[in-house]
Design an enzyme around this catalytic site. Sequence first.
Site, PDB file in Angstrom:
ATOM      1  N   CYS A 174       0.831  -1.208   0.000  1.00  0.00           N
ATOM      2  CA  CYS A 174       0.000   0.000   0.000  1.00  0.00           C
ATOM      3  C   CYS A 174       0.863   1.254   0.000  1.00  0.00           C
ATOM      4  CB  CYS A 174      -0.949  -0.004   1.194  1.00  0.00           C
ATOM      5  SG  CYS A 174      -0.136  -0.098   2.800  1.00  0.00           S
ATOM      6  N   HIS A 463      -1.592   1.717   7.476  1.00  0.00           N
ATOM      7  CA  HIS A 463      -2.057   1.534   6.096  1.00  0.00           C
ATOM      8  C   HIS A 463      -1.962   2.865   5.361  1.00  0.00           C
ATOM      9  CE1 HIS A 463      -4.150  -0.145   2.703  1.00  0.00           C
ATOM     10  NE2 HIS A 463      -5.145   0.731   2.797  1.00  0.00           N
TER      11      HIS A 463
END
Length: 584
Positions: A174, A463
């Site tokens: 990510c 994230h």
Amino acid sequence: MAVMVQPIVRSSTAGAGALQSIDDSTIKYHYPFDSPIIPSIDHSIMGICLSNERAATQRGRDDRGRRRPPERQWSDDRGPPQSRNARVLASLARVGSRVFRQSVVQHDINASGIANGAKHKALKEHKASTYEHVHQMVNAGIDGCHEANNDPKKRGSSRELSGKVGLTNLGNTCFMNSSLQCLSNTIPLTDYFLGYDFRGEINHDNFLGTKGELVKSYAELTKHLWLGADGVFSPSGFKGKLARFAPHFEGFEQHDAQELLAFLLDGIHEDLNRVRNKPYIEDKDCDGTNDEGDAITAWSHYLQRNASIIVDLFQGQLRNTMTCRNKQSDGSFGCGHVNVKFDPFMYLSLPVSDECNSLDDCLDLFCEVELLEGDDRWYCEKCKRHVDATKKIDLFMLPPILIIHLKRFKFSASGQKSKIDRSICYPMSDWNLSKAKKSEGGIYPLYDLYAVSHHRGNVGFGHYTAHAKNRFDGDWYHFNDSQCNRIDPSKEQLGSGSSAYCLFYNRVERVTHCNGGGACEKKTVIRRQSITRPELWPHMQRAKATEWKSSRSDNYAYSGDELDVGEDEMEENGYNPGLRRITE
């Protein structure tokens, strides 16, 4: 074989392409004389519409394998009736750094038969000073690529998917996807890889690069994000090429998005560095009495070793001032020695403290005077020993694209890493940096936000996502790996928060195409940096500049070969490196 093609320039709402299907023939553009600036193409065309590349390579040959002139395709009712058909752009042409401009030419009667002193308008080839011709071509060509799609279900989607494609998470990637989406929405960089002959600038001899493997892979990724017919793309091929340049990105461990961004931009720069032979240059020490002149000299030295699209877009200049604070016999501090250096930067890493509330607070903290003492003491050339000193960094010259990295991760004395979850307010538009920029030169520093890389969570379980503003519809989109969704900036609370990690800003130079509703197109002008074009250097973009002119350097004899500059360019500019001020 040279083929003259009259391109069709279409409006932003047009559905068909602006460029003709041209296979692999060598072409030049022919425009009416009233056109102000025209791209010149004199190299092989490389197709980049994904669904038509294979077909483009198989067409255009006669039965003996020789290239034949391509059939001229018309995307509307222009041209002779027998040549009109519905098929349009099958490949987007790439242009180089040469353009045609209208020039007034005076002819001698003996040479042309025209009366002595008579003048007429003609097209003359020039070295392009900006990438505006590339931007115009890509904007028009993207429509044509979508219209030429072979899939009837997806044909006609025009710009529906352009820049709105998600990236597959390959396993803790990510961080990479977030950075790539922000770079993808850096429009001048995307235009360069879609519409410029970047392959002609690949430096195959630079041992610091990948001989073009990285930039070719990044260009392929860019094609899928802007010209592809699918809503999700896997960046596995790109990741493999990046790992060859930066091996620590191998595998599927989580990494820092800003770290990847720094390695990627550096790798692109080394692959596309237009300087083939780098001279050894030793920067002189400056004393702060002529900062404007010293900064220009430092920039000229830098360009003798570094010149690429990355320099053109992202690199600015910092002023680093060191001042001696050695205690003197009379009890005072400082021997009076000051050392000033001007260093290039590609992004700004700004500190975040518990007292910071806004981006300007972080910038003020970055520019604060720092006292160096103890183990950090500085060697003073005048005192001839290590002494206490002060260090101050200032923004001196700012780039067209400004990347801000907020230093949210810190290490304790014991080496433990933690995150600073301080909410920071950052401007969405009209960020005025005129007070922070210390140079008298340069474009007025007014910036608009166009992308944000976010980090949510803590050090161990975080994230990355991204927000970016689309070039065509002007809407903001949220990129979460393979997902891409239009969002309302106010509901998403863009402009503040504790997740903003890397901020991407465009410098606003021109405002054009304002409509009745008040919406205007804001322009970012990218000037091509070269040692032979000092008039394009950022320092020279000022309303009332002190005059400068070139003069031959006494310390070094330059040639076009050493700077990778053609004789025509050196002659065109009449430039010999080395600058001196002309005082009034």
